[in-house]
Design a protein around this motif. Structure first.
Motif, PDB file in Angstrom:
ATOM      1  N   ALA A  71      79.573  42.449  43.009  1.00 39.00           N
ATOM      2  CA  ALA A  71      79.002  40.854  43.911  1.00 39.00           C
ATOM      3  C   ALA A  71      78.752  40.800  45.068  1.00 39.00           C
ATOM      4  CB  ALA A  71      80.960  41.257  43.281  1.00 39.00           C
ATOM      5  N   VAL A  72      79.274  41.972  45.793  1.00 40.72           N
ATOM      6  CA  VAL A  72      79.001  41.522  47.165  1.00 40.72           C
ATOM      7  C   VAL A  72      77.655  41.600  47.238  1.00 40.72           C
ATOM      8  CG1 VAL A  72      78.627  42.653  49.684  1.00 40.72           C
ATOM      9  CG2 VAL A  72      81.114  42.957  48.224  1.00 40.72           C
ATOM     10  N   GLN A  73      76.971  42.306  46.087  1.00 39.48           N
ATOM     11  CA  GLN A  73      75.135  42.148  46.125  1.00 39.48           C
ATOM     12  C   GLN A  73      75.408  40.642  45.873  1.00 39.48           C
ATOM     13  OE1 GLN A  73      72.846  46.267  45.314  1.00 39.48           O
ATOM     14  NE2 GLN A  73      75.157  46.992  45.130  1.00 39.48           N
ATOM     15  N   VAL A  74      75.655  39.670  44.904  1.00 37.64           N
ATOM     16  CA  VAL A  74      75.623  39.426  43.931  1.00 37.64           C
ATOM     17  C   VAL A  74      75.402  37.909  45.551  1.00 37.64           C
ATOM     18  CG1 VAL A  74      76.215  36.713  42.892  1.00 37.64           C
ATOM     19  CG2 VAL A  74      76.292  39.298  41.574  1.00 37.64           C
ATOM     20  N   VAL A  75      76.339  38.202  46.887  1.00 37.78           N
ATOM     21  CA  VAL A  75      76.291  36.721  47.587  1.00 37.78           C
ATOM     22  C   VAL A  75      75.155  37.559  48.711  1.00 37.78           C
ATOM     23  CG1 VAL A  75      78.218  35.826  49.569  1.00 37.78           C
ATOM     24  CG2 VAL A  75      78.801  37.138  47.326  1.00 37.78           C
ATOM     25  N   ILE A  76      74.721  38.698  48.382  1.00 37.76           N
ATOM     26  CA  ILE A  76      73.569  38.795  49.324  1.00 37.76           C
ATOM     27  C   ILE A  76      72.454  38.670  48.803  1.00 37.76           C
ATOM     28  CG2 ILE A  76      72.101  40.828  50.326  1.00 37.76           C
ATOM     29  CD1 ILE A  76      74.716  42.591  50.716  1.00 37.76           C
ATOM     30  N   GLY A 102      74.796  48.277  53.118  1.00 38.87           N
ATOM     31  CA  GLY A 102      74.541  49.074  53.221  1.00 38.87           C
ATOM     32  C   GLY A 102      76.459  49.364  53.211  1.00 38.87           C
ATOM     33  N   CYS A 103      76.960  48.687  53.697  1.00 39.92           N
ATOM     34  CA  CYS A 103      77.897  48.239  53.684  1.00 39.92           C
ATOM     35  C   CYS A 103      78.921  48.810  51.792  1.00 39.92           C
ATOM     36  CB  CYS A 103      79.348  47.241  53.716  1.00 39.92           C
ATOM     37  SG  CYS A 103      79.351  47.272  55.486  1.00 39.92           S
ATOM     38  N   ALA A 104      78.450  47.635  50.479  1.00 40.97           N
ATOM     39  CA  ALA A 104      77.978  47.776  49.319  1.00 40.97           C
ATOM     40  C   ALA A 104      78.059  49.273  49.207  1.00 40.97           C
ATOM     41  CB  ALA A 104      77.345  46.926  49.240  1.00 40.97           C
ATOM     42  N   LYS A 105      76.898  49.547  49.603  1.00 42.23           N
ATOM     43  CA  LYS A 105      76.910  51.167  48.984  1.00 42.23           C
ATOM     44  C   LYS A 105      77.234  51.692  48.861  1.00 42.23           C
ATOM     45  CE  LYS A 105      71.253  50.179  48.549  1.00 42.23           C
ATOM     46  NZ  LYS A 105      70.174  50.460  48.580  1.00 42.23           N
ATOM     47  N   ALA A 106      77.880  52.022  50.351  1.00 41.35           N
ATOM     48  CA  ALA A 106      78.788  53.092  50.488  1.00 41.35           C
ATOM     49  C   ALA A 106      79.970  53.138  49.762  1.00 41.35           C
ATOM     50  CB  ALA A 106      79.182  52.732  52.431  1.00 41.35           C
ATOM     51  N   PHE A 107      80.306  51.868  48.987  1.00 41.79           N
ATOM     52  CA  PHE A 107      81.295  52.308  48.577  1.00 41.79           C
ATOM     53  C   PHE A 107      81.000  52.412  47.264  1.00 41.79           C
ATOM     54  CE2 PHE A 107      83.296  50.341  52.184  1.00 41.79           C
ATOM     55  CZ  PHE A 107      84.955  50.868  51.645  1.00 41.79           C
ATOM     56  N   GLN A 108      79.786  52.080  46.529  1.00 41.07           N
ATOM     57  CA  GLN A 108      78.696  51.907  45.486  1.00 41.07           C
ATOM     58  C   GLN A 108      78.696  53.676  45.045  1.00 41.07           C
ATOM     59  OE1 GLN A 108      75.729  49.551  45.058  1.00 41.07           O
ATOM     60  NE2 GLN A 108      74.822  51.035  43.210  1.00 41.07           N
ATOM     61  N   MET A 109      78.163  54.086  45.649  1.00 48.67           N
ATOM     62  CA  MET A 109      77.269  55.661  45.743  1.00 48.67           C
ATOM     63  C   MET A 109      79.031  57.018  45.257  1.00 48.67           C
ATOM     64  SD  MET A 109      74.289  56.246  47.718  1.00 48.67           S
ATOM     65  CE  MET A 109      73.534  57.297  47.154  1.00 48.67           C
ATOM     66  N   PRO A 110      79.270  56.866  46.357  1.00 43.62           N
ATOM     67  CA  PRO A 110      80.699  57.899  45.938  1.00 43.62           C
ATOM     68  C   PRO A 110      81.005  57.289  44.099  1.00 43.62           C
ATOM     69  CG  PRO A 110      81.500  56.295  47.779  1.00 43.62           C
ATOM     70  CD  PRO A 110      79.846  56.248  47.303  1.00 43.62           C
ATOM     71  N   ALA A 111      81.638  55.954  44.121  1.00 43.39           N
ATOM     72  CA  ALA A 111      82.554  55.887  43.047  1.00 43.39           C
ATOM     73  C   ALA A 111      81.777  56.174  41.443  1.00 43.39           C
ATOM     74  CB  ALA A 111      83.103  54.055  42.625  1.00 43.39           C
ATOM     75  N   GLN A 112      79.888  55.594  41.749  1.00 43.04           N
ATOM     76  CA  GLN A 112      79.460  55.937  40.863  1.00 43.04           C
ATOM     77  C   GLN A 112      79.015  57.463  40.660  1.00 43.04           C
ATOM     78  OE1 GLN A 112      75.584  52.705  40.601  1.00 43.04           O
ATOM     79  NE2 GLN A 112      74.375  54.925  41.246  1.00 43.04           N
ATOM     80  N   GLN A 113      78.784  58.364  41.356  1.00 46.94           N
ATOM     81  CA  GLN A 113      78.627  60.047  41.090  1.00 46.94           C
ATOM     82  C   GLN A 113      79.972  59.749  40.243  1.00 46.94           C
ATOM     83  OE1 GLN A 113      77.403  61.845  44.723  1.00 46.94           O
ATOM     84  NE2 GLN A 113      75.870  60.334  45.329  1.00 46.94           N
ATOM     85  N   ALA A 114      81.398  60.452  41.223  1.00 47.21           N
ATOM     86  CA  ALA A 114      82.292  60.511  40.332  1.00 47.21           C
ATOM     87  C   ALA A 114      82.323  60.241  39.298  1.00 47.21           C
ATOM     88  CB  ALA A 114      83.087  60.290  41.019  1.00 47.21           C
ATOM     89  N   LEU A 115      82.241  58.916  38.350  1.00 50.35           N
ATOM     90  CA  LEU A 115      82.555  58.644  37.395  1.00 50.35           C
ATOM     91  C   LEU A 115      81.574  59.068  35.992  1.00 50.35           C
ATOM     92  CD1 LEU A 115      84.442  56.436  35.754  1.00 50.35           C
ATOM     93  CD2 LEU A 115      81.534  54.857  36.181  1.00 50.35           C
ATOM     94  N   VAL A 116      80.711  59.319  36.550  1.00 53.34           N
ATOM     95  CA  VAL A 116      79.856  60.007  35.185  1.00 53.34           C
ATOM     96  C   VAL A 116      80.344  61.049  34.533  1.00 53.34           C
ATOM     97  CG1 VAL A 116      77.464  61.465  34.868  1.00 53.34           C
ATOM     98  CG2 VAL A 116      77.332  59.596  36.858  1.00 53.34           C
ATOM     99  N   PRO A 117      80.775  62.391  35.308  1.00 54.91           N
ATOM    100  CA  PRO A 117      82.364  63.163  34.513  1.00 54.91           C
ATOM    101  C   PRO A 117      82.468  62.890  34.225  1.00 54.91           C
ATOM    102  CG  PRO A 117      81.408  64.073  36.608  1.00 54.91           C
ATOM    103  CD  PRO A 117      81.234  62.643  37.077  1.00 54.91           C
ATOM    104  N   LEU A 118      83.793  61.765  33.672  1.00 51.84           N
ATOM    105  CA  LEU A 118      84.762  61.192  32.998  1.00 51.84           C
ATOM    106  C   LEU A 118      83.820  60.430  32.004  1.00 51.84           C
ATOM    107  CD1 LEU A 118      86.797  59.680  35.934  1.00 51.84           C
ATOM    108  CD2 LEU A 118      86.618  61.902  34.730  1.00 51.84           C
ATOM    109  N   LEU A 119      82.928  60.291  32.106  1.00 51.98           N
ATOM    110  CA  LEU A 119      82.391  60.118  30.514  1.00 51.98           C
ATOM    111  C   LEU A 119      81.886  60.537  29.335  1.00 51.98           C
ATOM    112  CD1 LEU A 119      80.437  57.247  32.562  1.00 51.98           C
ATOM    113  CD2 LEU A 119      82.741  56.748  31.217  1.00 51.98           C
ATOM    114  N   VAL A 120      81.641  61.828  30.109  1.00 48.90           N
ATOM    115  CA  VAL A 120      80.670  62.620  29.586  1.00 48.90           C
ATOM    116  C   VAL A 120      81.841  64.168  29.349  1.00 48.90           C
ATOM    117  CG1 VAL A 120      78.017  61.590  29.168  1.00 48.90           C
ATOM    118  CG2 VAL A 120      78.996  63.171  30.701  1.00 48.90           C
ATOM    119  N   PRO A 121      81.626  65.301  27.848  1.00 50.93           N
ATOM    120  CA  PRO A 121      81.667  66.316  28.608  1.00 50.93           C
ATOM    121  C   PRO A 121      81.128  67.343  29.375  1.00 50.93           C
ATOM    122  CG  PRO A 121      81.713  65.503  26.494  1.00 50.93           C
ATOM    123  CD  PRO A 121      80.322  64.634  27.176  1.00 50.93           C
ATOM    124  N   GLN A 122      81.494  68.705  29.618  1.00 49.51           N
ATOM    125  CA  GLN A 122      81.334  69.165  31.363  1.00 49.51           C
ATOM    126  C   GLN A 122      79.675  69.806  31.081  1.00 49.51           C
ATOM    127  OE1 GLN A 122      83.076  72.551  33.449  1.00 49.51           O
ATOM    128  NE2 GLN A 122      83.503  70.989  34.229  1.00 49.51           N
TER     129      GLN A 122
END
Length: 392
Positions: A71-76, A102-122
């Motif tokens: 949503a922040v990137q929509v505004v940008i 850069g501020c938006a990406k700061a929060f986006q990248m860790p959440a994005q990386q940490a979400l993947v293991p929750l969506l598939v078997p290890q």
């Protein structure tokens, strides 16, 4: 699949945005230094907000964090479109919006990386990361190429298209369901914020893998200088810039598809070091090339080689990190990624101002080969690593 489609839309929008900003900045100032500053101003917020972003990713629903970042990137994008339409876009505005991005990406990248293991078997993580990367690379291919061609109709049109793609990503991220239930809210303290740093520091294999990527791509990246290569060395227009920016993603896409079908299961450490060395050699070829086709091929090889390193590194990090720590560890990892990209763009711009674009990229390619040799000596457990799981 909603996560995959959301990443596809968000990544394509971001790539189109960066093509337009880069070309617009070079049109406004004609300065390699300013192109480098665009990357620096995106990286600094990621560096300053890393610890907070990681804590948020471990305490808040990660899909909602991602939707907010989009949503922040929509505004940008909307701001850039309006400023360009009214001919008030300036060097300073592009810098300010680069900081916001850069501020938006700061929060986006860790959440994005940490979400993947929750969506598939290890057991499927390595394949899932490769498949996810395939979608991202397809977007990286399409984004710059489409952005370069659409730019012929004006930067305003590009920014409007970007805004629509970011809106689509917002909607898709909000519709993702995942099993992550944050633990009881931890009070923010220095110990909780630094937990990810401590975790990585105590594991030489993980530290070696992400620092190898940091220094190799930091030195070897040439993305920031592509507007100069396209306009002054290879003598093409915005379409040529779009194609060159897409070239690494073409190689990365094909390699990610191959890794989805044939994952790397043996000698992963040496394979990763070999891939980074190939990245360095291809960078040197690109630096010396005066042929558009050869330059495209060299960038294609850098993308394919980098994809091998990315999948191995991300798999190592995610497999060795418990879920309650993944946000903070991914935040630290995202700083390494950001440094290798945004800070690498600043390094390229700064050295190009001193040595010229060819000298800058050539020095970076040689530096990447030096890093590979040094890291194999100081991180022998990583070089000798056989399996992603650590069981030989």
């Amino acid at each position: 699949m909603r996560f995959w489609y959301a990443r596809l839309a968000g990544t394509m929008g971001n790539q189109m945005l960066m093509v337009a900003v880069g070309w617009q900045m070079y049109d406004l100032t004609g300065s390699a230094w300013d192109l480098g500053l665009v990357g620096l101003f995106q990286f600094l917020p990621a560096l300053l907000l890393t610890l907070v972003a990681g804590h948020v990713a471990d305490q808040v629903d990660r899909s909602k964090v991602l939707a907010t970042c989009m949503a922040v990137q929509v505004v940008i994008a909307a701001t850039l479109a309006a400023a360009t339409w009214h001919t008030v876009a300036t060097r300073e505005l592009l810098f300010v919006l680069s900081v916001a991005l850069g501020c938006a990406k700061a929060f986006q990248m860790p959440a994005q990386q940490a979400l993947v293991p929750l969506l598939v078997p290890q057991s499927m993580l390595a394949r899932a990361l490769a498949f996810s990367s395939a979608g991202m690379q397809a977007a990286i291919i399409g984004g710059p190429a489409i952005g370069g061609f659409v730019y012929a109709a004006g930067a305003t049109v590009v920014y409007v298209v970007c805004g629509v793609l970011f809106l689509l990503a917002v909607w898709l991220f909000l519709r993702i369901g995942h099993p992550h239930v944050p633990r009881a809210k931890e009070p923010v303290s220095l110990a909780t914020l630094l937990a990810g740093v401590k975790f990585i520091w105590q594991r030489p294999v993980v530290l070696g893998a992400i620092s190898l990527d940091l220094f190799a791509v930091l030195l070897g990246g040439a993305t920031a200088l592509l507007p100069i290569y396209a306009k002054d060395i290879l003598h093409t227009g915005p379409w040529g810039l779009g194609v060159l920016r897409a070239a690494p993603a073409v190689g990365a896409l094909l390699m990610s598809v191959a890794l989805t079908r044939w994952p790397i299961t043996r000698r992963v450490g040496r394979v990763m070091f070999a891939a980074v060395a190939v990245f360095g050699v291809a960078t040197i070829v690109f630096a010396l090339s005066r042929s558009f086709v050869l330059s495209f091929v060299a960038l294609w090889v850098t993308g394919a080689a980098d994809m091998i390193s990315v999948v191995i590194r991300q798999s190592l990090v995610q497999l060795e990190t418990p879920d309650e720590m993944r946000g903070r560890v991914s935040a630290v990892n995202s700083v390494f990624i950001g440094a290798s990209n945004q800070l690498g763009e600043f390094e390229s711009g700064a050295t190009a101002a001193l040595l010229g674009p060819v000298g800058s990229v050539l020095l970076g390619g040689i530096g990447t080969l030096v890093v590979v040799a040094v890291w194999m000596k100081i991180f022998p457990p990583l070089a000798q690593r056989q399996n992603l799981s650590g069981s030989d």
